[in-house]
Scaffold this motif. Structure first.
Motif, PDB file in Angstrom:
ATOM      1  N   PHE A 105      33.990 -16.787 -20.922  1.00  0.00           N
ATOM      2  CA  PHE A 105      35.117 -15.972 -20.478  1.00  0.00           C
ATOM      3  C   PHE A 105      36.426 -16.760 -20.627  1.00  0.00           C
ATOM      4  CE2 PHE A 105      37.954 -14.554 -17.020  1.00  0.00           C
ATOM      5  CZ  PHE A 105      38.114 -13.230 -17.383  1.00  0.00           C
ATOM      6  N   GLU A 106      36.423 -17.996 -20.165  1.00  0.00           N
ATOM      7  CA  GLU A 106      37.636 -18.827 -20.247  1.00  0.00           C
ATOM      8  C   GLU A 106      38.010 -19.106 -21.694  1.00  0.00           C
ATOM      9  OE1 GLU A 106      39.647 -19.257 -17.825  1.00  0.00           O
ATOM     10  OE2 GLU A 106      38.254 -18.459 -16.349  1.00  0.00           O
ATOM     11  N   GLU A 107      37.015 -19.334 -22.542  1.00  0.00           N
ATOM     12  CA  GLU A 107      37.274 -19.632 -23.954  1.00  0.00           C
ATOM     13  C   GLU A 107      37.690 -18.398 -24.758  1.00  0.00           C
ATOM     14  OE1 GLU A 107      33.654 -21.486 -25.256  1.00  0.00           O
ATOM     15  OE2 GLU A 107      33.943 -23.200 -23.912  1.00  0.00           O
ATOM     16  N   SER A 108      37.432 -17.212 -24.229  1.00  0.00           N
ATOM     17  CA  SER A 108      37.708 -15.982 -24.969  1.00  0.00           C
ATOM     18  C   SER A 108      39.204 -15.712 -25.149  1.00  0.00           C
ATOM     19  CB  SER A 108      37.073 -14.781 -24.254  1.00  0.00           C
ATOM     20  OG  SER A 108      37.816 -14.452 -23.075  1.00  0.00           O
ATOM     21  N   GLY A 109      40.046 -16.316 -24.322  1.00  0.00           N
ATOM     22  CA  GLY A 109      41.478 -16.047 -24.395  1.00  0.00           C
ATOM     23  C   GLY A 109      41.876 -14.731 -23.758  1.00  0.00           C
ATOM     24  N   ARG A 110      40.932 -14.089 -23.081  1.00  0.00           N
ATOM     25  CA  ARG A 110      41.202 -12.782 -22.472  1.00  0.00           C
ATOM     26  C   ARG A 110      42.333 -12.847 -21.441  1.00  0.00           C
ATOM     27  NH1 ARG A 110      38.400  -8.674 -23.289  1.00  0.00           N
ATOM     28  NH2 ARG A 110      36.507  -9.818 -23.731  1.00  0.00           N
ATOM     29  N   ARG A 111      42.410 -13.933 -20.684  1.00  0.00           N
ATOM     30  CA  ARG A 111      43.457 -14.035 -19.653  1.00  0.00           C
ATOM     31  C   ARG A 111      44.852 -13.903 -20.270  1.00  0.00           C
ATOM     32  NH1 ARG A 111      41.563 -15.640 -14.576  1.00  0.00           N
ATOM     33  NH2 ARG A 111      39.611 -16.795 -14.598  1.00  0.00           N
ATOM     34  N   GLU A 112      45.028 -14.436 -21.469  1.00  0.00           N
ATOM     35  CA  GLU A 112      46.318 -14.350 -22.144  1.00  0.00           C
ATOM     36  C   GLU A 112      46.474 -13.025 -22.883  1.00  0.00           C
ATOM     37  OE1 GLU A 112      44.110 -17.041 -22.722  1.00  0.00           O
ATOM     38  OE2 GLU A 112      45.080 -18.141 -21.088  1.00  0.00           O
ATOM     39  N   LEU A 165      31.546 -12.075 -18.639  1.00  0.00           N
ATOM     40  CA  LEU A 165      30.997 -12.547 -17.369  1.00  0.00           C
ATOM     41  C   LEU A 165      29.741 -11.774 -16.987  1.00  0.00           C
ATOM     42  CD1 LEU A 165      34.314 -12.804 -15.336  1.00  0.00           C
ATOM     43  CD2 LEU A 165      32.966 -14.707 -16.270  1.00  0.00           C
ATOM     44  N   ASP A 166      28.786 -12.476 -16.343  1.00  0.00           N
ATOM     45  CA  ASP A 166      27.541 -11.849 -15.900  1.00  0.00           C
ATOM     46  C   ASP A 166      27.128 -12.459 -14.567  1.00  0.00           C
ATOM     47  OD1 ASP A 166      26.883 -10.337 -18.445  1.00  0.00           O
ATOM     48  OD2 ASP A 166      26.937 -12.372 -19.216  1.00  0.00           O
ATOM     49  N   LEU A 167      26.234 -11.748 -13.895  1.00  0.00           N
ATOM     50  CA  LEU A 167      25.663 -12.229 -12.640  1.00  0.00           C
ATOM     51  C   LEU A 167      24.173 -11.930 -12.676  1.00  0.00           C
ATOM     52  CD1 LEU A 167      26.641 -13.300  -9.723  1.00  0.00           C
ATOM     53  CD2 LEU A 167      26.210 -10.942  -9.007  1.00  0.00           C
ATOM     54  N   VAL A 194      37.230 -10.631 -13.204  1.00  0.00           N
ATOM     55  CA  VAL A 194      37.009 -11.627 -12.153  1.00  0.00           C
ATOM     56  C   VAL A 194      36.784 -10.933 -10.809  1.00  0.00           C
ATOM     57  CG1 VAL A 194      38.085 -13.511 -10.860  1.00  0.00           C
ATOM     58  CG2 VAL A 194      38.230 -13.461 -13.364  1.00  0.00           C
ATOM     59  N   ARG A 195      37.588  -9.904 -10.518  1.00  0.00           N
ATOM     60  CA  ARG A 195      37.420  -9.153  -9.274  1.00  0.00           C
ATOM     61  C   ARG A 195      36.030  -8.509  -9.210  1.00  0.00           C
ATOM     62  NH1 ARG A 195      36.615  -4.660  -7.941  1.00  0.00           N
ATOM     63  NH2 ARG A 195      37.063  -3.732  -9.947  1.00  0.00           N
ATOM     64  N   ALA A 196      35.584  -7.935 -10.320  1.00  0.00           N
ATOM     65  CA  ALA A 196      34.268  -7.286 -10.367  1.00  0.00           C
ATOM     66  C   ALA A 196      33.146  -8.299 -10.152  1.00  0.00           C
ATOM     67  CB  ALA A 196      34.091  -6.561 -11.702  1.00  0.00           C
ATOM     68  N   LEU A 197      33.251  -9.459 -10.773  1.00  0.00           N
ATOM     69  CA  LEU A 197      32.234 -10.498 -10.587  1.00  0.00           C
ATOM     70  C   LEU A 197      32.188 -10.945  -9.135  1.00  0.00           C
ATOM     71  CD1 LEU A 197      30.107 -12.374 -11.886  1.00  0.00           C
ATOM     72  CD2 LEU A 197      31.972 -13.999 -12.304  1.00  0.00           C
TER      73      LEU A 197
END
Length: 162
Positions: free
Chosen positions: A124-131, A105-107, A141-144
């Motif tokens: 980010f969503e495609e990375s599978g990181r959430r799982e 993620l970037d801003l 997500v909080r940092a963004l």
């Protein structure tokens, strides 16, 4: 007297994405500030900003925060804006320097603060990181969200003041 040089290493998906020399401007044990020239070869045109040879990045890293903030200026000193990377907290790199793991993620915040763009949410969503790593995903997500709020309320640059 010139600032000491360190190496900054950006890691993504376990591999070094780029490494480059930077002048160490300050390190209080938590907040590290370095200055470096655009390190990638050639021009990178994102559409909303161009990074090119001669651009100067004043980069702020924290050992206790899940992001880094890079103030971007032309070689003539004209502010382009701030590129914020969502990362794990900065760590010492092998052989000295700084290592930072990119979390996709970037801003982007334009120099006048009017353009605030959340970037790479699809990656980010495609990375599978959430799982794979739910804690890191939640922190990212909080940092963004935090950086976007700071950009909108005008307090982003207060993070960078020493």
């Amino acid at each position: 007297m010139s600032a000491p040089s360190i190496e900054v290493r950006l890691v993504k998906a376990g591999a070094t994405k780029i490494r480059y020399p930077a002048d160490l401007l300050a390190d209080d044990g938590t907040h590290v500030t370095v200055r470096a020239l655009w390190a990638a070869p050639g021009v990178r045109d994102f559409g909303f900003v161009r990074f090119e040879p001669g651009d100067v990045f004043t980069e702020h890293y924290w050992r206790d925060r899940w992001y880094s903030v890079k103030e971007v200026r032309t070689g003539d000193g004209v502010l382009k804006g701030w590129y914020c990377d969502i990362t794990r907290p900065a760590e010492p790199a092998e052989g000295g320097g700084l290592s930072v793991e990119d979390l996709d993620l970037d801003l982007w915040v334009s120099a006048d603060g009017k353009e605030i763009l959340r970037l790479d949410e699809d990656e980010f969503e495609e990375s599978g990181r959430r799982e794979r790593d739910p804690r890191a995903a939640a922190e990212a997500v909080r940092a963004l969200d935090e950086l976007e709020q700071r950009a909108r309320d005008g307090s982003l640059t207060q993070l960078l003041d020493r």
